[in-house]
Design a protein around this motif. Structure first.
Motif, PDB file in Angstrom:
ATOM      1  N   LEU A  50      83.395 -21.422 -55.195  1.00  0.00           N
ATOM      2  CA  LEU A  50      83.425 -20.069 -55.756  1.00  0.00           C
ATOM      3  C   LEU A  50      84.422 -19.914 -56.892  1.00  0.00           C
ATOM      4  O   LEU A  50      85.094 -18.891 -57.011  1.00  0.00           O
ATOM      5  N   SER A  51      84.526 -20.966 -57.724  1.00  0.00           N
ATOM      6  CA  SER A  51      85.466 -20.816 -58.836  1.00  0.00           C
ATOM      7  C   SER A  51      84.759 -20.109 -59.985  1.00  0.00           C
ATOM      8  O   SER A  51      83.566 -20.312 -60.213  1.00  0.00           O
ATOM      9  N   HIS A  57      83.495 -26.114 -64.908  1.00  0.00           N
ATOM     10  CA  HIS A  57      82.236 -25.498 -64.456  1.00  0.00           C
ATOM     11  C   HIS A  57      81.957 -24.305 -65.360  1.00  0.00           C
ATOM     12  O   HIS A  57      82.559 -23.254 -65.206  1.00  0.00           O
ATOM     13  N   TRP A  58      81.017 -24.513 -66.334  1.00  0.00           N
ATOM     14  CA  TRP A  58      80.842 -23.506 -67.380  1.00  0.00           C
ATOM     15  C   TRP A  58      80.475 -22.134 -66.828  1.00  0.00           C
ATOM     16  O   TRP A  58      80.906 -21.120 -67.316  1.00  0.00           O
ATOM     17  N   TRP A  59      79.570 -22.160 -65.843  1.00  0.00           N
ATOM     18  CA  TRP A  59      79.128 -20.867 -65.299  1.00  0.00           C
ATOM     19  C   TRP A  59      79.670 -20.647 -63.888  1.00  0.00           C
ATOM     20  O   TRP A  59      79.111 -19.888 -63.110  1.00  0.00           O
ATOM     21  N   GLY A  60      80.723 -21.366 -63.522  1.00  0.00           N
ATOM     22  CA  GLY A  60      81.310 -21.203 -62.196  1.00  0.00           C
ATOM     23  C   GLY A  60      80.622 -22.069 -61.146  1.00  0.00           C
ATOM     24  O   GLY A  60      79.726 -22.867 -61.463  1.00  0.00           O
ATOM     25  N   THR A  61      81.044 -21.891 -59.881  1.00  0.00           N
ATOM     26  CA  THR A  61      80.420 -22.651 -58.796  1.00  0.00           C
ATOM     27  C   THR A  61      80.040 -21.717 -57.659  1.00  0.00           C
ATOM     28  O   THR A  61      80.489 -20.579 -57.587  1.00  0.00           O
ATOM     29  N   THR A  62      79.203 -22.255 -56.759  1.00  0.00           N
ATOM     30  CA  THR A  62      78.779 -21.471 -55.597  1.00  0.00           C
ATOM     31  C   THR A  62      79.722 -21.700 -54.434  1.00  0.00           C
ATOM     32  O   THR A  62      80.696 -22.455 -54.551  1.00  0.00           O
ATOM     33  N   LEU A 234      68.058 -18.164 -56.213  1.00  0.00           N
ATOM     34  CA  LEU A 234      69.441 -17.991 -56.680  1.00  0.00           C
ATOM     35  C   LEU A 234      69.826 -16.519 -56.718  1.00  0.00           C
ATOM     36  O   LEU A 234      70.911 -16.138 -56.273  1.00  0.00           O
ATOM     37  N   ILE A 235      68.935 -15.685 -57.242  1.00  0.00           N
ATOM     38  CA  ILE A 235      69.233 -14.255 -57.289  1.00  0.00           C
ATOM     39  C   ILE A 235      69.402 -13.727 -55.874  1.00  0.00           C
ATOM     40  O   ILE A 235      70.332 -12.969 -55.571  1.00  0.00           O
ATOM     41  N   ALA A 236      68.499 -14.158 -54.987  1.00  0.00           N
ATOM     42  CA  ALA A 236      68.568 -13.687 -53.609  1.00  0.00           C
ATOM     43  C   ALA A 236      69.900 -14.059 -52.972  1.00  0.00           C
ATOM     44  O   ALA A 236      70.545 -13.219 -52.342  1.00  0.00           O
ATOM     45  N   SER A 237      70.325 -15.295 -53.177  1.00  0.00           N
ATOM     46  CA  SER A 237      71.577 -15.703 -52.527  1.00  0.00           C
ATOM     47  C   SER A 237      72.794 -15.126 -53.238  1.00  0.00           C
ATOM     48  O   SER A 237      73.829 -14.904 -52.617  1.00  0.00           O
ATOM     49  N   GLY A 238      72.662 -14.888 -54.557  1.00  0.00           N
ATOM     50  CA  GLY A 238      73.810 -14.370 -55.291  1.00  0.00           C
ATOM     51  C   GLY A 238      73.985 -12.876 -55.175  1.00  0.00           C
ATOM     52  O   GLY A 238      75.067 -12.338 -55.398  1.00  0.00           O
ATOM     53  N   SER A 239      72.885 -12.166 -54.832  1.00  0.00           N
ATOM     54  CA  SER A 239      72.945 -10.712 -54.884  1.00  0.00           C
ATOM     55  C   SER A 239      73.928 -10.146 -53.870  1.00  0.00           C
ATOM     56  O   SER A 239      74.529  -9.102 -54.110  1.00  0.00           O
ATOM     57  N   GLY A 240      74.102 -10.840 -52.746  1.00  0.00           N
ATOM     58  CA  GLY A 240      75.024 -10.333 -51.724  1.00  0.00           C
ATOM     59  C   GLY A 240      76.453 -10.276 -52.232  1.00  0.00           C
ATOM     60  O   GLY A 240      77.232  -9.399 -51.857  1.00  0.00           O
ATOM     61  N   ASN A 241      76.813 -11.209 -53.126  1.00  0.00           N
ATOM     62  CA  ASN A 241      78.186 -11.282 -53.618  1.00  0.00           C
ATOM     63  C   ASN A 241      78.317 -10.792 -55.056  1.00  0.00           C
ATOM     64  O   ASN A 241      79.259 -11.139 -55.742  1.00  0.00           O
ATOM     65  N   ALA A 242      77.310 -10.006 -55.506  1.00  0.00           N
ATOM     66  CA  ALA A 242      77.242  -9.654 -56.928  1.00  0.00           C
ATOM     67  C   ALA A 242      78.503  -8.957 -57.427  1.00  0.00           C
ATOM     68  O   ALA A 242      78.891  -9.124 -58.580  1.00  0.00           O
ATOM     69  N   THR A 243      79.166  -8.177 -56.580  1.00  0.00           N
ATOM     70  CA  THR A 243      80.353  -7.457 -57.052  1.00  0.00           C
ATOM     71  C   THR A 243      81.591  -8.346 -57.031  1.00  0.00           C
ATOM     72  O   THR A 243      82.371  -8.356 -57.987  1.00  0.00           O
ATOM     73  N   GLY A 244      81.728  -9.143 -56.017  1.00  0.00           N
ATOM     74  CA  GLY A 244      82.919  -9.984 -55.921  1.00  0.00           C
ATOM     75  C   GLY A 244      82.860 -11.202 -56.811  1.00  0.00           C
ATOM     76  O   GLY A 244      83.830 -11.544 -57.499  1.00  0.00           O
ATOM     77  N   TYR A 245      81.711 -11.857 -56.811  1.00  0.00           N
ATOM     78  CA  TYR A 245      81.566 -13.079 -57.579  1.00  0.00           C
ATOM     79  C   TYR A 245      80.370 -12.915 -58.523  1.00  0.00           C
ATOM     80  O   TYR A 245      79.290 -13.451 -58.276  1.00  0.00           O
ATOM     81  N   TRP A 247      79.301 -14.018 -61.267  1.00  0.00           N
ATOM     82  CA  TRP A 247      78.596 -15.121 -61.936  1.00  0.00           C
ATOM     83  C   TRP A 247      77.470 -15.684 -61.076  1.00  0.00           C
ATOM     84  O   TRP A 247      76.525 -16.260 -61.578  1.00  0.00           O
ATOM     85  N   LEU A 248      77.590 -15.517 -59.765  1.00  0.00           N
ATOM     86  CA  LEU A 248      76.530 -16.014 -58.895  1.00  0.00           C
ATOM     87  C   LEU A 248      75.215 -15.267 -59.146  1.00  0.00           C
ATOM     88  O   LEU A 248      74.140 -15.805 -58.950  1.00  0.00           O
ATOM     89  N   PHE A 249      75.351 -14.014 -59.556  1.00  0.00           N
ATOM     90  CA  PHE A 249      74.167 -13.160 -59.721  1.00  0.00           C
ATOM     91  C   PHE A 249      73.799 -13.010 -61.193  1.00  0.00           C
ATOM     92  O   PHE A 249      72.627 -13.074 -61.573  1.00  0.00           O
ATOM     93  N   ALA A 250      74.828 -12.848 -62.044  1.00  0.00           N
ATOM     94  CA  ALA A 250      74.583 -12.461 -63.438  1.00  0.00           C
ATOM     95  C   ALA A 250      73.791 -13.516 -64.192  1.00  0.00           C
ATOM     96  O   ALA A 250      72.863 -13.178 -64.928  1.00  0.00           O
ATOM     97  N   PHE A 251      74.124 -14.796 -64.029  1.00  0.00           N
ATOM     98  CA  PHE A 251      73.451 -15.808 -64.838  1.00  0.00           C
ATOM     99  C   PHE A 251      71.965 -15.941 -64.491  1.00  0.00           C
ATOM    100  O   PHE A 251      71.103 -15.863 -65.381  1.00  0.00           O
ATOM    101  N   PRO A 252      71.625 -16.117 -63.210  1.00  0.00           N
ATOM    102  CA  PRO A 252      70.169 -16.193 -62.921  1.00  0.00           C
ATOM    103  C   PRO A 252      69.433 -14.903 -63.228  1.00  0.00           C
ATOM    104  O   PRO A 252      68.336 -14.931 -63.797  1.00  0.00           O
ATOM    105  N   ALA A 253      70.070 -13.744 -62.931  1.00  0.00           N
ATOM    106  CA  ALA A 253      69.371 -12.477 -63.185  1.00  0.00           C
ATOM    107  C   ALA A 253      69.194 -12.246 -64.669  1.00  0.00           C
ATOM    108  O   ALA A 253      68.123 -11.836 -65.134  1.00  0.00           O
ATOM    109  N   GLY A 254      70.276 -12.551 -65.453  1.00  0.00           N
ATOM    110  CA  GLY A 254      70.194 -12.359 -66.903  1.00  0.00           C
ATOM    111  C   GLY A 254      69.128 -13.245 -67.512  1.00  0.00           C
ATOM    112  O   GLY A 254      68.332 -12.799 -68.354  1.00  0.00           O
TER     113      GLY A 254
END
Lengths: 280, 689
Positions: A50-51, A57-62, A234-245, A247-254
């Motif tokens: 979660l960096s 890691h250009w777009w961060g890590t999971t 990716l969006i599904a797994s990232g959406s839960g943490n969209a506010t805290g992390y 990058w998990l959500f923004a890159f795939p959604a964007g």
């Protein structure tokens, strides 16, 4: 001659140019981008969970140390292929079935349309959910494409059928009959092209619908099976943490938004180029 | 004192499209002002602007005064009081002018009650009176009918009834008879005259039909590209036109009493209102153009005798006494070689023998059952020799199109025989049928609908070539475009970039691509403006002569038929009423239906129109699902009405067949009491009868 004219008109259309440029860039990013990344999409970096985005890691890590850049692009490859394939198959099927049913009428019409009605009453989500996880071969995602396409063409085909019935009475279609042109050729030359606006809009809508449908199924674990990824998973797994992390959500959604937008721009441009009546 | 006074009216649509550019006219009480012009000349927009019916984004300037009250810029709620009360409008399409969910009587009563204080019963009674006035039979029953239960002619009468419901001072008629058949048109025009007599209203008659104007109008306004170019008394305009456009328009109409020879076309197309030429808008098409024409648009100036002309060379035209035929070049059409051979020795291209086409009349949504038969075509016979044009004329619903489809489909008919180029359609295999399609081609009525809008013109013309495996497609397309008077570089454009006349030329080029022997023309010029029409007719005639074609020409316009055809077959309710050479049928019609049809056609000649006696037919075409026994025309036949009881028996019991008339070679009529009379030239004969 016609294709030349259409291409020229397409090139003149600004929207379509931007759309094509964006789509080519996105496709290039999806397929060429991973070559430049620091990590493979299958690698896991156990030193950074979660960096946030950074030089390594250009777009961060999971949360399990996957490189977001690598897996997002991998997911985008899948989404592009799934979206385009589903759209082409389902729109093509809708056009052919609808046009043949409408043009020939009689028992052909009754047979094809009862098939359509049968498919419409089947609960598609349930069937895909049951069938999809059981396809354990390497190309299971291809079957997934076929399933998605098989359940998304029926409504369009009914619209196509009713449009065909009105087009069938047009004088230019009659003129072609009197010229001695075979009926299947008339369907592909005079009927289907005259519905191209509808079909193109339908296809572009289908691209986004397919990507979203894929995401929904993947969310419940019925779509793309791990370890494979798609933008949807990716969006599904990232959406839960969209506010805290984010990058998990923004890159795939964007990227999903950009992808759908560029396809829509191309759709608009193609419609203008194919339809001599629209002059925007 | 004038009722309506229009001054310098202009209408501009968004995008700088000047649809109307300065129209001025006056209408007096009891006067009929005719406004003529081609489509797009701004004649309808002018009247819509006066009524305040244009869309909000149209900019209207100038003035239109009704009894001295300004209408332009009037508030909507005041305009409502004027519309339908002081000014009424009659539209072209009476089906869309009525609400389908209310009865005709209710709608007329509503029109009465909107403007007059009257209780419901009285208004309903008034509606019945009005329907009676416009000649609707059984008005108290028909008032309870819905619009779709009325025929086109009846609807237009009901429309007139509604328009005169409040005793208007002014009636604006926008192409009131364009959608109707000629015999019905004659009835409706008669009703309009009655309505005018009853109300004493002024009438503004907008139409493109110069024949209708000649018979109705007192004064005429000719419009071109949004401006009046000539204005004056009807006789002056028709006999002494002083503006080249009017002259060309009058010279380009095919006349039913006309002579042989080429028509006079006006070259080119009307300018687009978005890009008008700097000078006179007609200059690019005008054969009398001089350099000065391009400098400034000539104003509409008084010319003496109450007329106005917008042409700088009007004085010269007056002085030299020029006519349309002098000014406009008359094209030379090469004569045909084939016709020198006597008809009997020429090969027969098409032969129909007692051909029948019935359609079942079905009822019920799920379980369809047959409730009757539509006798669309009920045994017709004719033949076409090589190099000949046979015209099939008749009103809508008489079975012309069905006949034509039956021929084009090349399938065995339900009854009788269809022999195309010596091959019987009943004995054809599919290979012969396909091969035969090369030799039989069709040109459709609506040039827009007949061309696939998604295909460039080059591909459209190439389609039959490719379908029949021709190799030199590109070269042939260029050759064909040249043949019909278009440029080869037009091949890359789409059909909608062309005007109506050009599109029809493309349709003709496609039909000629495979060098056919027989071309079926389905109303090829009826969708075109008069000035364009003449060019297409000349082209068809020229192609026939140079390429040795035979035409089967289906039309309802008898004037065009007279011009183009060698022989003519008049159809009524799926039967042939009269057949023969054009000269015989037109000059000595023997069947009462042909006589009525010919007499109903308005001539573009005011003096003749005034003196003409029309044979008006009663009522509408009977339903082809339930044709009358015996002679099908007897229910409307003026002759039947004059026969004695004993003579009538024969008409009711016995169906007449086409019998050759004595002392003619090629003329037959299906009437028991056929009797030749002249209808067109010497209308005085009629009065003696």
């Amino acid at each position: 001659m016609r294709s030349k004219v259409v291409l020229r008109r397409l090139y003149k259309n600004r929207q379509a140019r931007y759309g094509f440029a964006a789509l080519i860039l996105l496709v290039a990013l999806a397929y060429v981008g991973p070559l430049f990344g620091n990590y493979e999409w299958t690698e896991k970096d156990f030193l950074s969970f979660l960096s946030p985005p950074g030089p390594d890691h250009w777009w961060g890590t999971t949360s399990i140390g996957q490189d977001m850049y690598a897996i997002t692009l991998r997911g985008m490859q899948k989404s592009i292929v799934i979206g385009l394939l589903v759209a082409v198959i389902s729109t093509g099927l809708a056009a052919i079935v609808g046009a043949f049913a409408g043009y020939f009428g009689g028992w052909v019409d009754r047979l094809l349309m009862s098939g359509v009605e049968l498919l419409l009453v089947l609960p598609s989500f349930l069937i895909i959910a049951i069938v999809s996880p059981r396809l354990k071969s390497d190309a299971s995602w291809l079957w997934f494409v076929v399933l998605l396409a098989a359940f998304s063409w029926m409504v369009t085909s009914r619209v196509v059928r009713s449009m065909t019935i009105s087009l069938r009475e047009r004088e230019y279609v009659q003129a072609a009959v009197y010229m001695g042109i075979p009926r299947w050729k008339i369907i592909f030359r005079h009927i289907v092209p005259n519905m191209s606006s509808l079909l193109i809009i339908d296809a572009t809508l289908n691209v986004s619908a397919a990507i979203i449908g894929e995401a929904a199924l993947s969310f419940f674990g019925f779509g793309i099976q791990p370890p494979d990824v798609s933008l949807g998973t990716l969006i599904a797994s990232g959406s839960g943490n969209a506010t805290g992390y984010p990058w998990l959500f923004a890159f795939p959604a964007g990227l999903l938004v950009l992808l759908v937008l560029s396809v829509n721009l191309i759709g608009d441009g193609l419609r203008d180029a194919l339809d001599p009546g629209s002059n925007s | 004192m004038s009722i309506l006074e229009v001054k310098d009216l202009t209408v501009t649509f968004p995008g700088g499209i000047q649809a109307v550019r300065g129209v001025s006219y006056e209408v007096e009480r009891g006067e009929v002002l005719g406004i003529v012009g081609e489509s797009g000349s701004g004649k309808s927009v002018t009247s819509l602007a006066i009524m305040g019916l244009l869309h909000r984004n149209a900019v209207v300037t100038g003035s239109a005064k009704l009894h001295g009250r300004e209408l332009i810029g009037m508030k909507e709620d005041e305009l409502i009081k004027v519309r339908g009360k002081a000014i009424s409008m009659i539209f072209q399409d009476p089906l869309s002018a009525f609400t389908p969910v209310y009865t005709i009587g209710d709608q007329i009563a509503e029109a009465v009650r909107v403007h007059q204080k009257m209780n419901k019963d009285k208004a309903a009674k008034r509606a019945v009176e009005l329907l009676d006035l416009v000649g609707i039979p059984h008005p108290n029953v028909r008032a309870k009918a819905f619009p779709h239960e009325f025929s086109g002619g009846m609807r237009q009468r009901a429309m007139i009834a509604m328009a005169i419901a409040n005793d208007p001072d002014l009636l604006i008629c926008d192409e009131p008879t364009t959608a109707l058949d000629v015999t019905i048109q004659a009835q409706v025009l008669e009703v309009l005259k009655t309505a005018q007599r009853e109300t004493g209203a002024g009438i503004v008659m907008i139409t493109h039909d110069l024949g209708v104007i000649a018979g109705m109008a007192d004064r005429v306004l000719v419009m071109y590209a949004g401006r009046p170019v000539e204005q004056g008394a009807v006789d002056d305009i028709y006999y002494r036109p002083r503006m080249p456009y009017t002259m060309g328009l009058l010279a380009s109409i095919p006349r039913i009493d006309g002579e042989e020879g080429a028509l006079v076309p006006i070259e080119g197309n009307p300018p687009s209102p978005a890009s008008l030429p700097p000078g006179c808008p007609f200059a690019p098409r005008c054969p009398m153009k001089v350099d000065m024409c391009d400098e400034e648009e000539p104003p509409l100036v008084p010319f003496g005798g109450g007329r106005h002309v917008a042409c700088i060379r009007a004085q010269e035209i007056e002085h030299k006494g020029l006519t349309g035929a002098d000014v406009f070049p008359v094209p030379v059409i090469p004569p045909s070689d084939v016709v020198r051979v006597p008809r009997a020795e020429r090969a027969t291209v098409l032969e129909l023998n007692d051909m029948i086409r019935h359609y079942p009349l079905m009822k019920g949504a799920v379980f369809k059952r047959r409730v009757g038969t539509v006798h669309a075509v009920d045994g017709i016979s004719f033949d076409i020799a090589e190099g000949e044009t046979l015209a099939l004329v008749g009103e809508s619903g008489c079975g012309k199109t069905t006949t034509l489809q039956q021929i084009m489909q090349l399938v065995p008919p339900q009854g009788g025989r269809v022999v195309v180029l010596g091959k019987d359609s009943a004995e054809m295999d599919s290979a012969t049928r396909r091969a035969l399609r090369r030799d039989v081609q069709i040109v459709f009525q609506d040039p827009m609908a007949a061309l696939d809008p998604r295909m460039p013109v080059g591909d459209i013309i190439a389609e039959p070539l490719r379908a029949h495996g021709r190799k030199d497609v590109q070269a042939r397309v260029a050759e064909l475009l040249d043949l019909v008077g278009l440029a080869p570089e037009h091949a890359e454009r789409y059909p909608q970039q062309f005007s109506g006349g050009q599109r029809q030329r493309i349709g003709i080029a496609r039909a000629l691509a495979l060098e056919p022997k027989l071309v079926v023309l389905d109303e090829p010029v009826s969708a075109l403006d008069v000035s364009i029409q003449a060019g297409v007719i000349n082209l068809l005639e020229e192609l026939k002569n140079t390429l040795g074609l035979s035409y089967l020409f289906v039309a309802h316009d008898l004037a065009v038929v007279r011009h183009l055809a060698d022989r003519v077959a008049v159809m009524y309710l799926g039967k042939i009423a009269e057949i023969g050479t054009v000269e015989n049928v037109y000059d000595h019609p023997a069947h009462p239906y042909t006589q009525a049809l010919l007499s109903a056609i308005p001539l573009p000649d005011p003096e003749l129109e005034r003196s003409r006696r029309r044979i008006l037919l009663e009522g509408d075409l009977p339903s082809p699902a339930d044709p009358p026994s015996g002679c099908r025309f007897r229910t409307r036949c003026p002759k039947f009405a004059r026969l004695t009881e004993a003579e009538r028996r024969r008409c009711v019991d016995e169906e007449p067949s086409v019998a050759r008339l004595a002392n003619t070679v090629d003329h037959g009529a299906a009437c028991h009491y056929a009797e030749e009379i002249e209808v067109i030239t010497a209308s005085d004969d009629q009065e003696e009868k």
